[in-house]
Design a protein around this motif. Structure first.
Motif, mmCIF file in Angstrom:
data_model
loop_
_atom_site.group_PDB
_atom_site.id
_atom_site.type_symbol
_atom_site.label_atom_id
_atom_site.label_comp_id
_atom_site.label_asym_id
_atom_site.label_seq_id
_atom_site.Cartn_x
_atom_site.Cartn_y
_atom_site.Cartn_z
ATOM 1 N N CYS A 1 58.379 34.956 14.563
ATOM 2 C CA CYS A 1 58.266 34.294 13.252
ATOM 3 C C CYS A 1 56.791 34.066 12.919
ATOM 4 O O CYS A 1 55.960 33.960 13.825
ATOM 5 N N ARG A 2 56.499 33.951 11.634
ATOM 6 C CA ARG A 2 55.213 33.392 11.215
ATOM 7 C C ARG A 2 55.477 31.966 10.746
ATOM 8 O O ARG A 2 56.284 31.747 9.839
ATOM 9 N N LEU A 3 54.796 31.027 11.361
ATOM 10 C CA LEU A 3 54.995 29.605 11.092
ATOM 11 C C LEU A 3 53.645 28.973 10.773
ATOM 12 O O LEU A 3 52.730 29.022 11.601
ATOM 13 N N TRP A 4 53.541 28.388 9.588
ATOM 14 C CA TRP A 4 52.284 27.754 9.159
ATOM 15 C C TRP A 4 52.534 26.282 8.877
ATOM 16 O O TRP A 4 53.546 25.914 8.264
ATOM 17 N N ASP A 5 51.582 25.448 9.296
ATOM 18 C CA ASP A 5 51.663 24.030 8.948
ATOM 19 C C ASP A 5 51.635 23.882 7.426
ATOM 20 O O ASP A 5 50.808 24.495 6.744
ATOM 21 N N LEU A 6 52.567 23.067 6.898
ATOM 22 C CA LEU A 6 52.699 22.938 5.440
ATOM 23 C C LEU A 6 51.442 22.403 4.774
ATOM 24 O O LEU A 6 51.080 22.834 3.683
ATOM 25 N N LYS A 7 50.769 21.472 5.422
ATOM 26 C CA LYS A 7 49.609 20.831 4.799
ATOM 27 C C LYS A 7 48.315 21.596 5.038
ATOM 28 O O LYS A 7 47.516 21.779 4.117
ATOM 29 N N THR A 8 48.102 22.037 6.275
ATOM 30 C CA THR A 8 46.804 22.622 6.632
ATOM 31 C C THR A 8 46.807 24.146 6.643
ATOM 32 O O THR A 8 45.740 24.758 6.620
ATOM 33 N N GLY A 9 47.987 24.754 6.718
ATOM 34 C CA GLY A 9 48.054 26.205 6.838
ATOM 35 C C GLY A 9 47.786 26.703 8.243
ATOM 36 O O GLY A 9 47.742 27.921 8.479
ATOM 37 N N GLN A 10 47.619 25.773 9.204
ATOM 38 C CA GLN A 10 47.369 26.180 10.596
ATOM 39 C C GLN A 10 48.505 27.068 11.093
ATOM 40 O O GLN A 10 49.678 26.789 10.878
ATOM 41 N N LYS A 11 48.144 28.141 11.776
ATOM 42 C CA LYS A 11 49.138 29.079 12.301
ATOM 43 C C LYS A 11 49.686 28.571 13.630
ATOM 44 O O LYS A 11 48.923 28.182 14.521
ATOM 45 N N LEU A 12 51.009 28.597 13.739
ATOM 46 C CA LEU A 12 51.698 28.089 14.921
ATOM 47 C C LEU A 12 52.601 29.174 15.513
ATOM 48 O O LEU A 12 53.701 28.900 15.985
#
Length: 253
Positions: A202-213
């Motif tokens: 999956c591509r998962l990004w923090d909603l607020k910062t866009g940090q990739k997880l």
């Protein structure tokens, strides 16, 4: 105890003969690969995290009536799954432009798509898993038209479930890929979600910062892959909320 017979070894997992007919044991390795295995490393604890995260998502899908191959987790690295015939396709669902879609179409990463887009890639590492159309799938007999209709339905149901779960913990589901397997029950065939669902797929990004997880952390050298996956597990409640004090993460049983 005697070691089980190895059925198949891939880049991130090993499949062993299961304890009962029609079952397999899926073992999660710590290996990390990117760019069709051109980039490789061993990330301590990655397999443990992916095992637990995939268990979480597969169990959730089973609970809402989306059939999967997952039966139960056996230990920190292994799970019992149904044996199935894997359709040789990667089924990709995209909610936002990223990765190869951005490259192919010149769309800025993070651009919301007008609706979820389902794509197919032919599973062949030597060919680089090329993008294929439904015409290719039908012509080469990889799946029937009914199968493709069912695959799209399954993929969109997975997307609805995953998007909601991740949004609730402040994570944007940008895209993901799944594999689909055929399970035979007598003369009856049904399609199930197989392989794994984890930050590897999956591509998962923090909603607020866009940090990739997700695995882009490894692909693009953005920091610690274990820290990224651990953060996803923490938000989903698979890990305790309190700080780890530098110790190795402890997953909740």
């Amino acid at each position: 105890m005697a070691r089980r017979n190895k059925i198949y070894e891939g880049k991130a997992k090993i499949l062993y003969e299961g304890p009962e007919p029609g079952t397999l044991v899926q073992y999660f390795k710590d290996d990390a690969t990117a760019f069709n295995a051109a980039k490789k490393d061993v990330i301590e604890g990655k397999g443990v995290l992916n095992n637990r995260l995939s268990e979480f998502f597969m169990t959730g899908l089973n609970n809402i009536g989306v059939p999967t191959h997952f039966i139960k987790r056996l230990n920190m690295r292994e799970q019992l799954v149904r044996a199935c015939e894997i359709i040789p396709l990667e089924v990709i669902v995209r909610n936002y432009a990223a990765g190869s879609l951005s490259t192919r179409l010149g769309i800025e990463e993070g651009t919301p798509l007008p609706r979820p887009i389902v794509e197919y890639c032919y599973k062949d590492d030597k060919l680089g898993d090329p993008l294929v159309s439904e015409e290719h799938i039908a012509a080469f007999g990889w799946a029937s038209q009914q199968d493709m209709d069912d695959i799209v339905s399954l993929a969109l149901r997975v997307n609805d479930f995953m998007s909601g779960v991740m949004m609730a913990v402040g994570i944007r589901l940008v895209d993901f890929k799944i594999e689909i397997g055929r399970v035979y029950e007598g003369d009856f065939q049904r399609l199930v979600v197989a392989d794994e669902i984890s930050p590897d797929s999956c591509r998962l990004w923090d909603l607020k910062t866009g940090q990739k997880l997700d695995k882009d952390v490894f692909r693009r050298d953005l920091g610690s892959l274990t820290d990224a996956y651990t953060e996803v597990a923490r938000r989903l409640g698979i890990m305790p909320e309190h700080g780890q004090g530098g110790a190795k993460p402890t997953l909740i049983n």
